[in-house]
Structure formats: structure tokens, C-alpha cells
Design an enzyme around this catalytic site. Structure first.
Site, PDB file in Angstrom:
ATOM      1  N   HIS B  12      16.448 -62.616 133.226  1.00 40.16           N
ATOM      2  CA  HIS B  12      15.434 -61.640 133.689  1.00 40.16           C
ATOM      3  C   HIS B  12      14.896 -60.815 132.515  1.00 40.16           C
ATOM      4  O   HIS B  12      14.856 -59.579 132.580  1.00 40.16           O
ATOM      5  CB  HIS B  12      15.992 -60.756 134.809  1.00 40.16           C
ATOM      6  CG  HIS B  12      17.200 -59.942 134.452  1.00 40.16           C
ATOM      7  ND1 HIS B  12      18.110 -59.513 135.384  1.00 40.16           N
ATOM      8  CD2 HIS B  12      17.648 -59.465 133.265  1.00 40.16           C
ATOM      9  CE1 HIS B  12      19.060 -58.814 134.792  1.00 40.16           C
ATOM     10  NE2 HIS B  12      18.798 -58.754 133.511  1.00 40.16           N
ATOM     11  N   HIS B  59      18.905 -51.415 134.290  1.00 36.52           N
ATOM     12  CA  HIS B  59      19.041 -51.204 132.843  1.00 36.52           C
ATOM     13  C   HIS B  59      18.736 -49.746 132.524  1.00 36.52           C
ATOM     14  O   HIS B  59      17.750 -49.450 131.848  1.00 36.52           O
ATOM     15  CB  HIS B  59      18.085 -52.122 132.085  1.00 36.52           C
ATOM     16  CG  HIS B  59      18.277 -53.583 132.379  1.00 36.52           C
ATOM     17  ND1 HIS B  59      17.784 -54.190 133.508  1.00 36.52           N
ATOM     18  CD2 HIS B  59      18.920 -54.549 131.689  1.00 36.52           C
ATOM     19  CE1 HIS B  59      18.118 -55.476 133.500  1.00 36.52           C
ATOM     20  NE2 HIS B  59      18.803 -55.730 132.411  1.00 36.52           N
ATOM     21  N   HIS B 193      23.084 -63.767 125.179  1.00 38.41           N
ATOM     22  CA  HIS B 193      22.223 -62.946 124.340  1.00 38.41           C
ATOM     23  C   HIS B 193      22.954 -61.674 123.942  1.00 38.41           C
ATOM     24  O   HIS B 193      23.887 -61.237 124.610  1.00 38.41           O
ATOM     25  CB  HIS B 193      20.878 -62.625 125.005  1.00 38.41           C
ATOM     26  CG  HIS B 193      20.899 -61.768 126.237  1.00 38.41           C
ATOM     27  ND1 HIS B 193      21.634 -62.057 127.370  1.00 38.41           N
ATOM     28  CD2 HIS B 193      20.232 -60.610 126.524  1.00 38.41           C
ATOM     29  CE1 HIS B 193      21.412 -61.122 128.302  1.00 38.41           C
ATOM     30  NE2 HIS B 193      20.580 -60.232 127.809  1.00 38.41           N
ATOM     31  N   GLU B 240      26.126 -60.207 131.588  1.00 39.65           N
ATOM     32  CA  GLU B 240      25.308 -60.219 132.808  1.00 39.65           C
ATOM     33  C   GLU B 240      25.578 -61.460 133.669  1.00 39.65           C
ATOM     34  O   GLU B 240      25.256 -61.469 134.860  1.00 39.65           O
ATOM     35  CB  GLU B 240      23.814 -60.156 132.455  1.00 39.65           C
ATOM     36  CG  GLU B 240      23.380 -58.823 131.862  1.00 39.65           C
ATOM     37  CD  GLU B 240      21.869 -58.766 131.589  1.00 39.65           C
ATOM     38  OE1 GLU B 240      21.354 -57.665 131.451  1.00 39.65           O
ATOM     39  OE2 GLU B 240      21.223 -59.835 131.520  1.00 39.65           O
TER      40      GLU B 240
HETATM   41 FE    FE Z   1      19.432 -57.668 131.848  1.00 39.25          FE
END
Ligand code: FE
Ligand code: FE
Lengths: 129, 279, 279, 129
Positions: B12, B59, B193, B240
Site C-alpha cells: 500500500h 501511519h 522494505h 507490515e
Molecule cells: Fe505501510
């Protein structure tokens, strides 16, 4: 919590946002989050020092924001998802912030990513060309 | 009784939202990212679910450090796109499904999950980018969406195992909801990531591919991956991926993998996407 | 390693706070209520715990309907008394214990309890009235206090069983905290009472006494009491007794009952109070 | 949720604050909670109708507040812990509110409590003297 967190400390170039960091960075992060409101972004842009003085953060945190030193902010309790609001206020992309934190020119960082990113065998920090 | 008919997982990434909103999807950099979502767009048009349960993380948009819920379910009528520092994304307001959301909240609490019930919340890129990837740029989203936010910002996040079991509880909840509706559950975030510090840009395609394989072949093993392993092997924001386990837990044992897409990079991140149908 | 040395339970009636704050404790109506707390005052003076973990519920003071956490632990440095509609109670600010509170938050989340972490919160009579009963009217509370708020306002609250198991997880958390500190856990709310509707004033002394007996004799059985049974047998606000189960879960199997106090009424409520020491 | 909640409905004089009630009473309860701020209490006391118009509640909810009809407010989604802020603003004790909801004069209610409360064998509503 010592056992759980100790192992994370061996991962290079990585700060886990644990209780210690969260407590240290509370006001720094709350400042960053305040930039979700346009009126606050305008006030910050108009006078960064005056705006920062609204938040009871430490002088080194204050200076790290003025310097846009993201690694320093993270060391001082900043969390990247909060700090990203500073980057957004500056009109910087997440990729720009990442290049700053790695100490790589933005094009070099972008090229590293296009070539598959920093794979697990590569060292941290600037990648040799 | 309502049924969860399929699970869809996807990264996302905020830059993907920006590329969409700024009309850059045909640029050479972005073209291979978006190409992998053509199938999902068709699939949703054919499948026409009545609602989506969308697992994502906030976030630092709706939740500050004042109050950090581990699992928070959005029971409101609607959710506005959040202003993450550059104005809200130009996407439709998200229409919720209070009846089903409350039902899931109640059912999972009685099932001994300690949910936080949310009646007012803006939703950030974690929720809106997946919708954009599935539905493009409509004037209204085509179905109701129940946001379920998972803390992965403040350590510790919930364990992978807890997420997997929450998925199972969500399946039980949906199957006790009186309606004949067909529900899709989405897991978002990841794949590998790292957005912070000198290690930013970390990508581990081998880990990601094994994770995608594991969703059908051995989800129980995925549920055992520790937080440490995620950070070591998938980067600090690779954590995540625990949210994909909620999706997986809500599906049947036996699944058909309908589509898979994997591409590096989108901005700082490995893009992963999979469609899994219950059989 | 830190240790939970004892549990103390008590009702947390707002009128008791008002009686204290207005100097009415010697009035005939209130005298028998307060007399039963003399022992606790002495006991705390002798026991001198380093900190109290105080299980209570917020009464629509800190948490509105916007965001309703099932379990919320207060990790802040301090918590101010809430203004519940007649100005804040004239009691000291509550000093927290962020190190231990965060440790419990982290430990219980890894133990698969889905806690909400709170860094900013006012505390209402649910927390301050028990402190007043234990310590009278000092200028500062004599020890640090960790507030742990449990949702019993919005249905469904957590099950009794879940509360009991959270208590066990809290005991594990405290025992893995590196210090030699001695901690008291308090469970508050109850006993039987109903504040709403034509059934207001409901009291069930037999139920209350059995509950007090069960704390030492068969806590596992208490943990099986259903929400329905609480409301039927202890009144709609008697459901608050699930919070006593968190306290009980955090204690050893074997206990010594040091003190018990039961009196009807204080305002609308049956006052119950017990001191249980780990042996 | 039908099975879980159905049994509660058989308990007389008692409304469980479930999802249905919570959704129905959202703005009523948020109004009541706003009275935790002194400035709001003053504004409400100065002009109840004007203050209530700030909150998008239904006309019957609005009227029930003006009437201080707590049973009606509960039926319309009010929760007693929220509604208690209205009572506090009026300077009423919780016991006063309870007597209102039972339809008993305050002294009678108080005496019932002194005599041990409404025990499980007693009927709901006003207690025969
Ligand atoms: Fe995220
Ligand atoms: Fe209470």
C-alpha cells in the site's frame, strides 16, 4: 523486555520504535503529526523556530528538525511515519527522505532501487557504484 | 449466513497513490507496477463483493502517540481520506458497513480479542491506495469497506500468530452474520522494505517469494515468523506483513491462487500482490 | 524481579468521593461505609507498596464513543483528575510509572493481549475514589499508580475469563520486570448495583457474598460467570465485577484473606472491599 | 449477536448499551459528554435549546433532554454514564437520577436503598410502601 529487544539492536542501521524511543520522541513526533493540518504547515513554513517552540522538545531535537537530519531525529525518538509529515510539508517524497538517510545522492538511491534494492548481502549506508 | 469468498493482498505504497493521482501510471517506471493490477480490476468487476474488510495500518494519521490501539475496527458510516501532509488524496470518501463492522467487533470481543471500536476516523494511504489499485479512479468506491487497523508503528506489534488467529475469529464472525453477502478480505502493507536510516532501501525478494508461496502451502509456518525475523529479513517496515496473516487466517484451509504479481521497486518498496479464492 | 504481593478490591462509587470531598464521612449514613476502610488505610501504611496497578473503568470521561478500547493501559508520567460535570475532584494528580506500565504493555501484547497504549488521559472517579478510600486526603498520593482501564460501558465488555487471563499475564509481566519492587494490584467497581431505568437500586447481597467467597475458594468458577448472569444477578452495573477478576488472576493460587467489608448502601450501590495477600 | 443479546431483553427495566443503542444514541451521548467542560455547561445553562442545536440529534432526543426524561433518553440510545453529565450539570446526584428513573420520590428511593436496596424478589419500578 530486554531479551526481546536485544536481538534487534544487532541489525545495522535500524532503530526499533520501542518504549524508550517513544518516550524520548513523544513531543518531536507530536510536532511532526501536527503538520497534518494545513494551517499548521503554513505556520511552520512562515517561522520554523517559532512554531517548534510550541512543542516542549529538547534543543537537539529542535535543531535536528531545523537541519532536516532524519537519522538524528530517529536517534532522538522520531518515528519515520511521524517524520514523513515534515518531508511532506517540504514537498519531499518518501524516496527523497530515504536517500537522505542513506547518505546517497537521490539518483544513486533511485538506481539502487531500480536494480532490485539493497539486497541482504549488501552493506548498509551508501552503496559503492 | 455471510461468507468470505476470497482474500486479496497488496502493498500500500504512498508513492503508488501519488503516481495514480498525478496520472503517471503509463510512465516506464510505473507501468510494470500497475500492469500487475489489471487482473485484480477485472476480478473485482466479475466478483462484485458486497463488502471488503480491509486490514491495514495507520501511519501516524488517525492515531497519534496519545492512544495506540493494537487492533481497531472502524464501525462508522464513513471515513474521509486523511491529510498526510500534502492535503487529502483526491479519492472518494469510504463508505463503511456499520452493521457488519459492529457484528465483527462484538463477535471477536466475545471470542476474546481485545478490539478497539472506532466510530470516527480518517483513513490514510494504507487504506486508500489498495482501493485505488483495485478500482482505479471512480467517483464512488463500488462497495462498502470495513477498515481494520493494526498497530505496526509502536513496538511491539501483535505477533504473527495473534494476527492469524484474529483472521480465524473474523471468519467465524462473518459466518454468523445474517445475510447472504459475499465478502472479500484484504491484507495490505509490505512486502520487504525499510524506510528508515542508513539501511533504507532494503529488499529481499527471496523472502517475499517464500512468503507468497507460504500463503497457500504452509500458512501455519508463516504465522510462526518472529518480529525479529521480519525486521532482519524483510526490513523494518516489512513487519507490515503480519497484516497479510489476518487475511490468510480468515480464509479456508484450501485455496486457489488466482493471481500473483511481484515487482521491485515502487519507490522504496517491493510490490507484492496476490488473489486467493476459497475453494 | 518485581512481585505482586497482594490484591485489594473495592467499589468505586462517585457519591463516596463526594462524601469524602465534602467532609461527610462522620455522618450516620456514611460512617459505616468508611469504617470498613480503616483496616486498608493501616494495611497500606504498613505494606508500603512501591506501586499500584489500578484496574478500573472509565465512565465516559476519557473515552467517548469515538474510540472505545477494550483494555487500555496508562503509560504517561501523570494523570489529572477528570471533570465529570461538577469540576475535577480536589485530589492530587496521579503519578504514573511509565517504565513498569510500558513493560506490562509490551509483555502482555507479546503474550497476545491486544492492549491499547495510552500516553495522555484524565482519570475519573473509577480510579480516584479507590485511592481516596485507601489513603484519605493527602497532598500527594503515597505511591505510583498505573491505570488500567477496562471497557464495561459499550457492550460487549471483555469476558470474565479474558479478564482473569489478563490478570495472569500481568503477573507474568510484573515478575519479568527487573527491580525488587513490591506491587499491589487493585480491582475496582461493583459490587451489585444498577444505575439505569426502572430497575435502578437493584442489590443482591447473596450474589455479592458468594463472589467475595469465591475469590479465595474458587476463582476459576467466578471466571466462568457470563455477562448475562452479572446483569441478571448483580444489576446492569454489577458487570464491573469482571475487573475484580483481573486482580484475582494476577495473584497466586493460594491467598490469605486479610480483610473484608460489605455494606449496603452507598448511594445506589452495594459496597464491597477485600484485601488478599499472596502466601 | 442475536443469541447473545436476546437473553438480556428478558431482564425487566434494563437496556443493554449494545451496537444498536450506541449507534442510535451517538450524538445524544456526545452532547452529554460535552458537558465535561465548564464553558459548555455554562452555554447549555444559558440557552439549552441553542446549545442542543449544535448536536445533530433527533427531535425526540432533543425533547427528552429538555424534559430530563432519563428513561426516555436511555430508550433513545443514551447511556447512563454519559447522561450522568447532564445530571451533574443540573447539580443532581446519581441517587437523584436513579429515583427519577424508578418513578419514586427521592426519599422513598433513599429509604429503599437503606433497607437493603431492590432485592431480586422485588418488582421493578416504584416499590410499595
Ligand atoms: Fe505501510
Ligand atoms: Fe463504576
Amino acid at each position: 523486555m530486554e531479551n526481546y529487544y536485544d536481538a534487534f539492536k544487532k541489525i545495522p542501521g535500524t532503530v526499533i520504535f520501542d518504549a524508550t524511543q517513544s518516550r524520548l520522541g513523544y513531543h518531536l513526533n507530536m510536532f511532526a503529526m501536527s503538520l497534518m493540518k494545513n494551517e499548521n504547515r503554513q505556520a511552520f513554513k512562515a517561522d520554523e523556530v517559532a512554531y517548534l517552540n510550541r512543542f516542549p522538545m529538547s534543543p537537539v531535537q529542535h535543531q535536528a528538525v531545523l537541519d532536516r537530519d532524519y537519522n538524528k531525529m530517529i536517534g532522538l525518538g522520531g518515528n519515520i511515519y511521524f517524520l514523513a509529515k515534515i518531508g511532506a510539508t517540504d514537498g519531499h517524497s518518501f524516496q527523497k527522505l530515504a536517500s537522505l538517510m542513506t547518505g546517497m545522492p537521490e539518483d544513486d538511491y533511485r538506481n539502487m532501487m531500480i536494480q532490485g534494492g539493497r539486497n541482504p548481502t549488501m552493506p548498509i549506508g551508501p552503496v559503492e557504484k | 449466513m455471510a461468507k468470505i469468498i476470497a482474500g486479496v493482498a497488496t502493498s500500500h505504497i504512498p508513492a503508488v497513490g501519488a503516481a495514480l493521482d498525478l496520472g503517471k501510471t503509463e510512465e516506464p517506471y510505473w507501468q510494470p507496477v500497475f500492469k500487475g493490477y489489471e487482473k485484480a480490476k477485472e476480478w473485482f468487476k466479475e466478483t462484485k463483493p458486497d463488502a471488503i474488510i480491509l486490514i491495514y495500518n495507520d501511519h501516524a494519521s488517525a492515531f497519534s502517540l496519545e492512544m495506540i490501539p493494537t487492533f481497531a475496527i472502524g464501525c462508522a458510516d464513513q471515513f474521509a481520506p486523511a491529510d498526510e501532509g500534502w492535503g487529502p488524496r483526491p479519492v472518494p470518501v469510504v463508505h463503511g458497513y456499520p452493521e457488519l463492522a459492529w457484528h465483527i467487533a462484538q463477535s471477536t470481543i466475545l471470542d476474546e480479542f481485545d478490539m478497539t471500536i472506532i466510530n470516527k476516523m480518517d483513513v490514510d494511504h494504507g487504506l486508500t491506495v489498495p482501493l485505488s489499485l483495485m478500482f482505479g479512479q471512480p467517483t464512488e468506491w463500488p462497495c462498502k469497506v470495513i477498515p481494520l487497523a493494526v498497530n505496526v508503528v509502536q513496538y511491539p506489534p501483535p505477533t504473527g500468530n495473534r494476527c492469524y488467529n484474529l483472521g480465524k475469529a473474523i471468519q467465524r464472525a462473518v459466518e454468523s452474520f445474517e445475510s447472504n453477502e459475499r465478502i472479500v478480505i484484504m491484507g495490505t502493507g509490505g512486502m520487504s522494505h525499510q524506510l528508515q536510516g542508513p539501511r533504507a532501501g532494503f529488499i529481499n525478494s527471496a523472502f517475499d517469494k517464500a512468503f507468497l508461496d507460504g500463503l497457500t502451502q504452509d500458512p501455519d509456518a508463516l504465522a510462526k515468523i518472529s518480529h525479529l525475523t521480519y525486521v532482519q529479513e524483510a526490513g523494518s517496515e516489512g513487519i507490515e506483513l503480519v497484516m497479510w496473516l489476518i487475511m490468510r487466517g480468515a480464509l479456508n484451509q484450501d485455496l486457489k491462487e488466482v493471481h500473483r504479481h511481484y515487482h521491485v521497486p515502487a519507490s522504496n518498496t517491493a510490490v507484492g500482490h496476490i488473489i486467493l479464492e476459497n475453494v
